[in-house]
Design a protein around this motif. Structure first.
Motif, PDB file in Angstrom:
ATOM      1  N   VAL A  63      -1.118  10.164  -1.270  1.00  0.00           N
ATOM      2  CA  VAL A  63      -1.384   9.553   0.171  1.00  0.00           C
ATOM      3  C   VAL A  63      -2.967   9.350   0.062  1.00  0.00           C
ATOM      4  CG1 VAL A  63      -1.212  10.257   2.562  1.00  0.00           C
ATOM      5  CG2 VAL A  63       0.402  10.851   0.777  1.00  0.00           C
ATOM      6  N   GLY A  64      -3.382   8.289   0.754  1.00  0.00           N
ATOM      7  CA  GLY A  64      -4.649   8.222   0.771  1.00  0.00           C
ATOM      8  C   GLY A  64      -5.301   8.912   1.719  1.00  0.00           C
ATOM      9  N   THR A  65      -6.640   8.718   2.108  1.00  0.00           N
ATOM     10  CA  THR A  65      -7.167   9.778   3.226  1.00  0.00           C
ATOM     11  C   THR A  65      -7.053   9.077   4.504  1.00  0.00           C
ATOM     12  OG1 THR A  65      -9.250   8.203   2.763  1.00  0.00           O
ATOM     13  CG2 THR A  65      -9.139  10.313   1.748  1.00  0.00           C
ATOM     14  N   ASP A  66      -6.573   7.827   4.568  1.00  0.00           N
ATOM     15  CA  ASP A  66      -6.078   7.386   5.808  1.00  0.00           C
ATOM     16  C   ASP A  66      -4.616   7.753   6.312  1.00  0.00           C
ATOM     17  OD1 ASP A  66      -4.508   5.961   4.034  1.00  0.00           O
ATOM     18  OD2 ASP A  66      -5.125   3.909   4.383  1.00  0.00           O
ATOM     19  N   GLY A  67      -3.989   8.510   5.176  1.00  0.00           N
ATOM     20  CA  GLY A  67      -2.582   8.987   5.723  1.00  0.00           C
ATOM     21  C   GLY A  67      -1.643   8.231   5.375  1.00  0.00           C
ATOM     22  N   VAL A  68      -1.973   7.070   4.600  1.00  0.00           N
ATOM     23  CA  VAL A  68      -0.804   6.213   4.306  1.00  0.00           C
ATOM     24  C   VAL A  68      -0.386   6.275   2.794  1.00  0.00           C
ATOM     25  CG1 VAL A  68      -0.400   3.591   3.892  1.00  0.00           C
ATOM     26  CG2 VAL A  68      -1.657   4.296   5.810  1.00  0.00           C
ATOM     27  N   ALA A  69       0.593   6.525   2.440  1.00  0.00           N
ATOM     28  CA  ALA A  69       1.049   6.404   1.185  1.00  0.00           C
ATOM     29  C   ALA A  69       0.668   5.331   0.166  1.00  0.00           C
ATOM     30  CB  ALA A  69       2.800   6.816   1.049  1.00  0.00           C
ATOM     31  N   VAL A  70       0.456   5.802  -1.037  1.00  0.00           N
ATOM     32  CA  VAL A  70      -0.211   4.917  -1.992  1.00  0.00           C
ATOM     33  C   VAL A  70       1.014   4.050  -2.589  1.00  0.00           C
ATOM     34  CG1 VAL A  70      -1.374   4.572  -4.055  1.00  0.00           C
ATOM     35  CG2 VAL A  70      -2.265   6.146  -2.634  1.00  0.00           C
ATOM     36  N   THR A  71       1.201   2.391  -2.419  1.00  0.00           N
ATOM     37  CA  THR A  71       2.132   1.921  -2.910  1.00  0.00           C
ATOM     38  C   THR A  71       1.756   1.073  -4.204  1.00  0.00           C
ATOM     39  OG1 THR A  71       1.479  -0.051  -1.496  1.00  0.00           O
ATOM     40  CG2 THR A  71       3.137   1.673  -0.637  1.00  0.00           C
ATOM     41  N   ALA A  72       0.460   0.871  -4.619  1.00  0.00           N
ATOM     42  CA  ALA A  72       0.149   0.147  -5.580  1.00  0.00           C
ATOM     43  C   ALA A  72       0.933   0.406  -6.730  1.00  0.00           C
ATOM     44  CB  ALA A  72      -1.119   0.175  -5.741  1.00  0.00           C
ATOM     45  N   GLY A  73       1.704  -0.405  -7.580  1.00  0.00           N
ATOM     46  CA  GLY A  73       2.230  -0.132  -8.855  1.00  0.00           C
ATOM     47  C   GLY A  73       3.676   0.260  -8.996  1.00  0.00           C
ATOM     48  N   HIS A  74       3.994   0.414  -7.696  1.00  0.00           N
ATOM     49  CA  HIS A  74       5.467   1.048  -7.361  1.00  0.00           C
ATOM     50  C   HIS A  74       6.557   0.007  -7.278  1.00  0.00           C
ATOM     51  CE1 HIS A  74       4.052   4.975  -7.656  1.00  0.00           C
ATOM     52  NE2 HIS A  74       3.327   5.082  -6.620  1.00  0.00           N
ATOM     53  N   GLY A  75       6.004  -1.382  -6.994  1.00  0.00           N
ATOM     54  CA  GLY A  75       6.933  -2.476  -6.637  1.00  0.00           C
ATOM     55  C   GLY A  75       8.042  -2.582  -7.649  1.00  0.00           C
ATOM     56  N   PRO A  76       7.894  -2.740  -8.843  1.00  0.00           N
ATOM     57  CA  PRO A  76       8.974  -2.978 -10.088  1.00  0.00           C
ATOM     58  C   PRO A  76       9.990  -2.058  -9.842  1.00  0.00           C
ATOM     59  CG  PRO A  76       6.966  -3.555 -10.993  1.00  0.00           C
ATOM     60  CD  PRO A  76       6.648  -2.807  -9.664  1.00  0.00           C
ATOM     61  N   GLN A  77       9.523  -0.731  -9.754  1.00  0.00           N
ATOM     62  CA  GLN A  77      10.485   0.278  -9.942  1.00  0.00           C
ATOM     63  C   GLN A  77      11.302   0.545  -8.446  1.00  0.00           C
ATOM     64  OE1 GLN A  77       9.442   4.506  -9.042  1.00  0.00           O
ATOM     65  NE2 GLN A  77      10.205   4.991 -11.361  1.00  0.00           N
ATOM     66  N   LEU A  78      10.564   0.043  -7.358  1.00  0.00           N
ATOM     67  CA  LEU A  78      11.610   0.009  -5.888  1.00  0.00           C
ATOM     68  C   LEU A  78      12.347  -1.256  -5.952  1.00  0.00           C
ATOM     69  CD1 LEU A  78       9.293   2.397  -5.402  1.00  0.00           C
ATOM     70  CD2 LEU A  78       9.384   1.350  -3.080  1.00  0.00           C
ATOM     71  N   GLY A  79      11.996  -2.317  -6.719  1.00  0.00           N
ATOM     72  CA  GLY A  79      12.899  -3.292  -6.770  1.00  0.00           C
ATOM     73  C   GLY A  79      14.205  -3.047  -7.339  1.00  0.00           C
ATOM     74  N   VAL A  80      14.102  -2.011  -8.568  1.00  0.00           N
ATOM     75  CA  VAL A  80      15.356  -1.763  -9.178  1.00  0.00           C
ATOM     76  C   VAL A  80      16.019  -0.878  -8.356  1.00  0.00           C
ATOM     77  CG1 VAL A  80      16.297  -0.497 -11.342  1.00  0.00           C
ATOM     78  CG2 VAL A  80      14.256  -1.871 -11.359  1.00  0.00           C
TER      79      VAL A  80
ATOM     80  N   PRO B 153       9.912  -6.102  -3.059  1.00  0.00           N
ATOM     81  CA  PRO B 153       9.708  -5.618  -4.303  1.00  0.00           C
ATOM     82  C   PRO B 153      10.508  -6.203  -5.290  1.00  0.00           C
ATOM     83  CG  PRO B 153      11.028  -3.918  -3.307  1.00  0.00           C
ATOM     84  CD  PRO B 153      10.765  -4.957  -2.097  1.00  0.00           C
ATOM     85  N   ARG B 154      11.748  -6.940  -4.983  1.00  0.00           N
ATOM     86  CA  ARG B 154      12.580  -7.619  -6.252  1.00  0.00           C
ATOM     87  C   ARG B 154      11.888  -9.071  -6.405  1.00  0.00           C
ATOM     88  NH1 ARG B 154      18.491  -7.061  -3.542  1.00  0.00           N
ATOM     89  NH2 ARG B 154      17.215  -6.728  -1.831  1.00  0.00           N
ATOM     90  N   THR B 155      10.830  -9.561  -5.776  1.00  0.00           N
ATOM     91  CA  THR B 155      10.325 -10.661  -6.219  1.00  0.00           C
ATOM     92  C   THR B 155       9.723 -10.941  -7.493  1.00  0.00           C
ATOM     93  OG1 THR B 155       9.901 -11.174  -3.662  1.00  0.00           O
ATOM     94  CG2 THR B 155       8.959 -12.549  -5.607  1.00  0.00           C
TER      95      THR B 155
END
Length: 264
Positions: free
Chosen positions: A156-173, A214-216
């Motif tokens: 989680v970043g200092t802005d309180g938002v979860a970091v999503t970078a790099g997780h797209g392909p896994q979430l697509g599966v 994320p499936r794109t």
């Protein structure tokens, strides 16, 4: 074409270092779980117990569900390398994150599935069979969507938002698996539920972040192959080259490191 089973959680590792992926998932070479990974497993156990109870219509308190966290941390059958931590510290952090999740995250979610397991989704034309467990399936105004819990020092970043970078392909599966397992369309953005494993309360942030479609990148288009096509070609070719520049290129994370010709 042989059908090769690939776990959703291993896709990122396949592209990071095919040789390490082959060692773990084809050759069956094993090594102890890290303390950080074991901590994450414990948080997953506690939060799943809490959310499943709500889904079953028999809610329990965060303290009640915390028993699953403690049991997981002290699981005598789990092989854990505690080099960078210890069970007592891991338990303290895991319990703190579990409580924050139950108080700050769970009440805002509307889950229709908890730890949704897909035994097997075959894609014969690619020679792949996908398998794995989707952490959560939730309902939103945009339809059903998946939620994936991530723990880590920078979840989680200092802005309180979860970091999503790099997780797209896994979430697509995970989206594909959830659709197959539950028999419903998954149309809402994928959600990351991040939990920072800091040693102090200030560093134990929790937050969410979203990934649109994320499936794109996973499935590609008629003109551009997706990551599953690339994964298929790599696996079917058997050309599991190494990546000596991977951050995980060490004996701590790779079971074939001692004899790998690609290591840094």
């Amino acid at each position: 074409m042989n059908i090769v089973t690939i776990r959703a959680s291993s896709l990122a590792e396949l592209f990071d270092c095919p040789a390490r992926w082959e060692a773990k998932h084809i050759l069956g070479m094993r090594m102890p779980s890290s303390g950080a990974s074991h901590l994450g497993t414990a948080v997953h156990a506690g939060t799943a117990a809490f959310d499943q109870a709500v889904l079953d219509g028999a809610p329990i308190t965060a303290d009640d569900a915390a028993a699953a966290v403690v049991d997981s941390i002290h699981d005598k059958d789990a092989e854990v390398d505690w080099e960078d931590s210890d069970p007592a510290t891991a338990e303290r952090i895991a319990l703190a994150l579990h409580t924050r999740y139950c108080v700050e995250i769970a009440p805002r979610q509307h889950y229709i599935g908890v730890e949704v397991k897909c035994e097997r989704l075959e894609i014969p034309e690619l020679g792949l069979a996908l398998t794995g467990t989707t952490d959560r399936v939730r309902t939103t105004e945009a339809g059903a969507g998946i939620s994936d819990l991530k723990t880590g020092g920078r979840a989680v970043g200092t802005d309180g938002v979860a970091v999503t970078a790099g997780h797209g392909p896994q979430l697509g599966v995970y989206e594909l698996l959830a659709e197959h397992a539950m028999g419903i369309p998954i149309s809402a953005p994928a959600q990351i539920v991040g939990m920072n494993t800091g040693k102090t309360a200030a560093g134990q942030r929790v937050g969410t972040g979203e990934i649109e479609s994320p499936r794109t990148a996973l499935l590609g288009t008629e003109d551009q192959p997706g990551l599953l096509q690339h994964a298929s070609r790599l696996i079917q070719s058997g050309a599991f080259y190494g990546n000596g520049k991977s951050f995980l290129c060490s004996a701590k994370y790779c079971p074939r490191h001692a004899t790998c010709p690609y290591k840094s």
